[in-house]
Design an enzyme around this catalytic site. Structure first.
Site, mmCIF file in Angstrom:
data_model
loop_
_atom_site.group_PDB
_atom_site.id
_atom_site.type_symbol
_atom_site.label_atom_id
_atom_site.label_comp_id
_atom_site.label_asym_id
_atom_site.label_seq_id
_atom_site.Cartn_x
_atom_site.Cartn_y
_atom_site.Cartn_z
ATOM 1 N N SER A 130 -32.211 -16.062 -21.959
ATOM 2 C CA SER A 130 -33.533 -16.404 -21.433
ATOM 3 C C SER A 130 -34.635 -15.844 -22.316
ATOM 4 C CB SER A 130 -33.650 -15.805 -20.035
ATOM 5 O OG SER A 130 -34.994 -15.763 -19.627
ATOM 6 N N GLU A 132 -36.969 -14.361 -21.235
ATOM 7 C CA GLU A 132 -37.336 -13.072 -20.623
ATOM 8 C C GLU A 132 -36.854 -11.886 -21.457
ATOM 9 O OE1 GLU A 132 -38.758 -11.821 -17.507
ATOM 10 O OE2 GLU A 132 -39.801 -13.723 -17.518
ATOM 11 N N TYR A 154 -34.576 -8.590 -14.589
ATOM 12 C CA TYR A 154 -33.853 -9.785 -15.026
ATOM 13 C C TYR A 154 -33.781 -9.836 -16.559
ATOM 14 C CZ TYR A 154 -33.009 -14.757 -15.931
ATOM 15 O OH TYR A 154 -32.514 -15.943 -16.404
HETATM 16 P P1 GDP Z 1 -40.014 -17.362 -14.446
HETATM 17 O O1 GDP Z 1 -40.718 -17.566 -15.750
HETATM 18 O O2 GDP Z 1 -38.543 -17.474 -14.578
HETATM 19 O O3 GDP Z 1 -40.438 -16.121 -13.764
HETATM 20 O O4 GDP Z 1 -40.424 -18.632 -13.552
HETATM 21 P P2 GDP Z 1 -41.252 -18.787 -12.188
HETATM 22 O O5 GDP Z 1 -41.406 -20.253 -11.977
HETATM 23 O O6 GDP Z 1 -40.655 -18.006 -11.075
HETATM 24 O O7 GDP Z 1 -42.692 -18.133 -12.517
HETATM 25 C C1 GDP Z 1 -43.498 -18.587 -13.559
HETATM 26 C C2 GDP Z 1 -44.839 -17.894 -13.527
HETATM 27 O O8 GDP Z 1 -45.601 -18.352 -12.416
HETATM 28 C C3 GDP Z 1 -44.770 -16.363 -13.367
HETATM 29 O O9 GDP Z 1 -45.662 -15.780 -14.296
HETATM 30 C C4 GDP Z 1 -45.261 -16.106 -11.951
HETATM 31 O O10 GDP Z 1 -45.919 -14.842 -11.800
HETATM 32 C C5 GDP Z 1 -46.238 -17.255 -11.790
HETATM 33 N N1 GDP Z 1 -46.485 -17.559 -10.370
HETATM 34 C C6 GDP Z 1 -47.702 -17.650 -9.764
HETATM 35 N N2 GDP Z 1 -47.551 -17.916 -8.471
HETATM 36 C C7 GDP Z 1 -46.220 -18.001 -8.220
HETATM 37 C C8 GDP Z 1 -45.452 -18.255 -7.034
HETATM 38 O O11 GDP Z 1 -45.978 -18.456 -5.947
HETATM 39 N N3 GDP Z 1 -44.079 -18.260 -7.186
HETATM 40 C C9 GDP Z 1 -43.482 -18.049 -8.395
HETATM 41 N N4 GDP Z 1 -42.149 -18.090 -8.493
HETATM 42 N N5 GDP Z 1 -44.189 -17.791 -9.523
HETATM 43 C C10 GDP Z 1 -45.545 -17.772 -9.441
#
Ligand code: GDP
Length: 326
Positions: A130, A132, A154
């Site tokens: 990832s 990440e 993660y």
């Molecule tokens: P990630 O890159 O694997 O963490 O994918 P996510 O889809 O979970 O999150 C992407 C980005 O969206 C992160 O920077 C989150 O902080 C931001 N984000 C903002 N609001 C939300 C929310 O309500 N849910 C999630 N999952 N992410 C959010």
């Protein structure tokens, strides 16, 4: 007939990869966790097909913390290719359950490597890594040689798994690859990931079920691609002459606001009228400047991400408009 085994077969990527491998004539085996519910909606259309399920698609019960069972299945199935996709995949959740995230994602990968090490016929291994792992990198875009600086549990677990796969490749001559995937989304993405949360929210707003959507920080930036293309990249890695690590990414960074704009545009609305924010969805730490350099995958594998952000948002919102309950 080529035989593949997939851990995490019921997830977004596992289901697309299963379809791709069945199309290519593979016999596909999947590891699934024992759960009281047998619903696996991403694969239901394949289970319903008697030509496929039980003939060319087989499921086996095994958890990633149960190496004796995984060993027994690998010895019995003798796969040519092993796609290791399983693990706790939500970054936000990894702050709540860091130990089990590391147990499945980091130690689960090491256990799998140790089992493969003893097999008389070692399968080629693909591990889904990832972006990440790069956390807050000093340079952008990131490539396969960019140092790992994870900032989330993660990310730390994935960095461990990624390095371990490389160590086994270099030390024990494994044909093992890391697919260093940037965010990849689809209508099969879990509902708590932000793109799917938005596409479902837009569909609910368009249907008049609600008038708002609650999110965390809107400042996030990501390199978002379309998941079916990423599993095709994983497959290409295992067909190459030599094993290696590859970044799979679009090479373009977008803000969450760009995705919101594109998703609400599908139903002719302006996102600003419908978004509320709640600190509950803000994370203790966030990655920065994550954008991938996919040139190695293009040059060695002929792989390229084709779907842009507007098209991705359109595919997801239209799916959620047509399938209210999924
Ligand atoms: P990630 O890159 O694997 O963490 O994918 P996510 O889809 O979970 O999150 C992407 C980005 O969206 C992160 O920077 C989150 O902080 C931001 N984000 C903002 N609001 C939300 C929310 O309500 N849910 C999630 N999952 N992410 C959010």
């Amino acid at each position: 007939m080529n035989k593949a085994l997939i851990t995490g077969i019921t997830g977004q990527d596992g289901s697309y990869l299963t379809e791709l491998l069945l199309d290519k004539g593979y016999e596909v085996h999947g590891l699934v966790r024992r759960q009281s519910s047998t619903k696996r909606r991403r694969l239901d259309h394949l289970f319903a097909n008697p030509e496929i399920y039980g003939r060319r698609l087989h499921l086996h019960y095994a958890d990633l913390d149960d190496p004796t069972t995984i060993r027994r299945i690998l010895v019995a199935v003798e796969p040519d290719e092993l796609y290791h996709l399983a693990g706790q995949s939500h970054v936000g959740v990894s702050f709540e359950i860091p130990e089990s995230t590391c147990d499945t994602t980091a130690m689960g990968t090491l256990r799998l490597l140790e089992i493969i090490r003893d097999l008389p016929h070692r399968p080629r291994l693909l591990q889904t890594s990832s972006s990440e792992i790069f956390g807050r990198p000093e340079s952008a875009p990131q490539c396969e040689a960019t140092p790992h600086r994870p900032v989330t549990p993660y990310g730390v677990a994935k960095a461990f798994a990624t390095d371990m796969v490389r160590v086994y490749r270099e030390s024990f001559d494994f044909f093992a690859c890391n697919a260093i995937c940037y965010n990849h989304e689809s209508p099969r993405r879990g509902e708590s990931f932000v793109t799917r949360k938005i596409s479902r929210g837009v569909a609910a707003i368009a249907r008049g079920e609600t008038d708002h959507l609650v999110l965390g920080s809107l400042d996030a930036q990501r390199d978002w691609g379309y998941a079916p293309e990423y599993v095709a990249g994983m497959w290409r890695m295992l067909q190459h002459d030599t094993p290696g690590d590859y970044v799979l990414a679009t090479g373009r960074s977008h803000s969450l606001r760009d995705f919101l704009e594109a998703a609400f545009a599908v139903v002719g609305r302006d996102y600003e009228a419908h978004i509320q924010t709640d600190p509950r969805f803000v994370r203790p730490a966030e990655v920065h400047r994550l954008v991938g350099d996919p040139r190695k995958a293009a040059e060695h594998l002929g792989w390229k991400a084709e779907t842009d952000l507007e098209e991705l948002a359109r595919i997801m919102v239209q799916h959620d408009l047509a399938n209210p309950s999924v």
